[in-house]
Write an enzyme that holds these catalytic residues in place. Structure first.
Site, PDB file in Angstrom:
ATOM      1  N   ASP A 102     -10.259  -8.610   8.272  1.00 48.84           N
ATOM      2  CA  ASP A 102     -11.647  -8.477   7.824  1.00 48.84           C
ATOM      3  C   ASP A 102     -12.345  -9.833   7.825  1.00 48.84           C
ATOM      4  OD1 ASP A 102     -11.523  -5.791   7.579  1.00 48.84           O
ATOM      5  OD2 ASP A 102     -11.544  -5.719   5.396  1.00 48.84           O
ATOM      6  N   ASP A 129      -4.775  -6.745   6.322  1.00 49.62           N
ATOM      7  CA  ASP A 129      -6.009  -6.099   5.907  1.00 49.62           C
ATOM      8  C   ASP A 129      -7.067  -7.156   5.573  1.00 49.62           C
ATOM      9  OD1 ASP A 129      -7.904  -4.305   5.028  1.00 49.62           O
ATOM     10  OD2 ASP A 129      -6.800  -3.682   3.241  1.00 49.62           O
ATOM     11  N   ASP A 184      -2.249 -18.045   2.526  1.00 46.93           N
ATOM     12  CA  ASP A 184      -3.399 -18.771   1.981  1.00 46.93           C
ATOM     13  C   ASP A 184      -3.875 -19.852   2.944  1.00 46.93           C
ATOM     14  OD1 ASP A 184      -0.918 -19.847   1.455  1.00 46.93           O
ATOM     15  OD2 ASP A 184      -1.371 -20.487  -0.575  1.00 46.93           O
ATOM     16  N   TYR A 199       0.813  -1.217   0.000  1.00 42.99           N
ATOM     17  CA  TYR A 199       0.000   0.000   0.000  1.00 42.99           C
ATOM     18  C   TYR A 199       0.852   1.275   0.000  1.00 42.99           C
ATOM     19  CZ  TYR A 199      -3.860  -3.124   1.298  1.00 42.99           C
ATOM     20  OH  TYR A 199      -4.798  -4.129   1.337  1.00 42.99           O
ATOM     21  N   LYS A 233       4.233 -15.022   2.895  1.00 39.85           N
ATOM     22  CA  LYS A 233       4.162 -15.766   1.633  1.00 39.85           C
ATOM     23  C   LYS A 233       5.582 -15.963   1.128  1.00 39.85           C
ATOM     24  CE  LYS A 233       1.670 -17.684  -1.674  1.00 39.85           C
ATOM     25  NZ  LYS A 233       0.959 -18.969  -1.436  1.00 39.85           N
TER      26      LYS A 233
END
Length: 358
Positions: free
Chosen positions: A251, A247, A223, A141, A190
């Site tokens: 959520d 993020d 994942d 971001y 990851k």
């Protein structure tokens, strides 16, 4: 102690829920011998209307000098014009950047009284108590981005960038929190694909092994973590991860308890004040109707006491009061079952105050 608390009610239901949280903090101050000095300031859409700026200089300056900040919510249809020069959300992003709030904390702990409100089966969700640490100012971001024209059209890019220092400070903060809980930390990355994640993994492992050898530490690919959150959420204690992964995962995790109206969050940095808020939005469709659930903001006030003012007993008292009210069967509209009686914002706040005093 005496503490300065900056209130940023914001837009929509923000002023309604912040008012109830303020009343709870005032009561806690009286009960535990603390003095809180409150000042209220504009942010978001209401600040655009008044000053043409979603984060006026006066608001930012007051927040810099505060011991902690309590935010309601920002945004709404009134300010959604895509051609507008600025938007309410810009104020929120700017205050995080200006105050160096690099760590977002989001607890995921379903109320025992509302277990059956979760979309997951009772035997899966029971015992869940996760504290997420999301790195807030780095990663995809905030890396270099752009849009280039090519022979076949356009190419867009965003760059995920992390430094050793950025990883060290968020992992260290997560471990410090874990030492006060179950001493278990899960780092999510990851690393099988991303170079930034490989750096993250090396630095995180070094911090844990050299500074926090008592901690039980494991690593999960993002994942796999997305699957584990809905298959075995009770297996996790403190989870730390980078900006974009955090993020998405927070959520996802926010839906485990069954309502956004119950979940607080904190954005922390060093050495400035922390910013505390409910995770729900401004809910303009119910603003002014007196039906919003104030519990997430009240619980955000408890996080404020714990993390910025080091007042554990008053924080726990608020959390216990909220749970007692829920156990007694009181519900706002968002958490009431079909056909079940619901109460309004002020009544729910009043019940929490009564429980605190009792």
């Amino acid at each position: 102690m005496s503490a300065k608390i900056a209130l940023l009610p914001g837009d929509g239901i923000g002023p309604e829920v912040v008012a109830e949280a303020r009343a709870v903090l005032e009561t806690v101050g009286q009960l535990f011998g603390q003095t809180f000095e409150f000042t209220s300031h504009l942010i978001g859409g209401c600040a655009i209307d008044a000053h043409g700026d979603p984060l006026p200089a006066e608001t930012l300056e007051v927040c810099r000098k505060a011991d902690a900040i309590l935010l309601g919510a920002v945004g709404g249809p009134k300010w959604d014009d895509p051609t507008a020069k600025t938007r309410p959300e810009v104020g929120l992003l700017k205050i995080r950047k200006e105050l160096g709030l690099y760590a977002n904390l989001r607890p995921i702990k379903p109320s025992p009284s509302l277990i059956d409100s979760s979309p997951l089966k009772r035997h899966i969700i029971e015992g869940t108590d996760i504290l997420f640490f999301r790195e807030l100012t780095g990663g995809l971001y905030f890396g270099k981005s752009g849009l280039e024209k090519t022979e076949t059209g356009e190419t867009a890019f965003n760059t995920m960038i992390y430094s050793t220092h950025e990883v060290e400070r968020i992992v260290r903060m997560a471990c410090q929190a874990a030492m006060k809980r179950r001493k278990k930390v899960t780092s999510v990355d990851k690393a099988n694909v991303l170079e930034a994640s490989r750096l993250w993994r090396r630095v995180a492992e070094r911090i844990v092994k050299t500074e926090f050898p008592e901690i039980q530490y494991d690593v999960v690919l993002v994942d796999a973590m997305a699957m584990h959150l809905i298959s075995k959420p009770a297996a996790f204690d403190v989870v730390v991860t980078e900006n974009m992964f955090g993020d998405i995962l927070t959520d996802e995790g926010s839906m485990l308890p069954g309502s956004l109206g119950l979940l607080p969050s904190a954005s922390l940095g060093e050495p400035g004040p922390g910013l505390y808020e409910p995770i729900h939005g401004s809910a303009p469709d119910i603003a002014g109707k007196g039906v919003a659930n104030p519990l997430a903001t009240i619980l955000a006030a408890a996080m404020l006491l714990r993390h910025s003012l080091n007042l554990e007993k008053p924080a726990a008292a608020i959390e216990d009061a909220v749970e007692a009210v829920l156990k007694a069967g009181h519900r706002t509209k968002d958490i009431a079952a079909a056909g079940e009686k619901s109460i309004g914002t002020k009544e729910m706040g009043k019940l929490v105050l009564e429980r605190l005093k009792a």
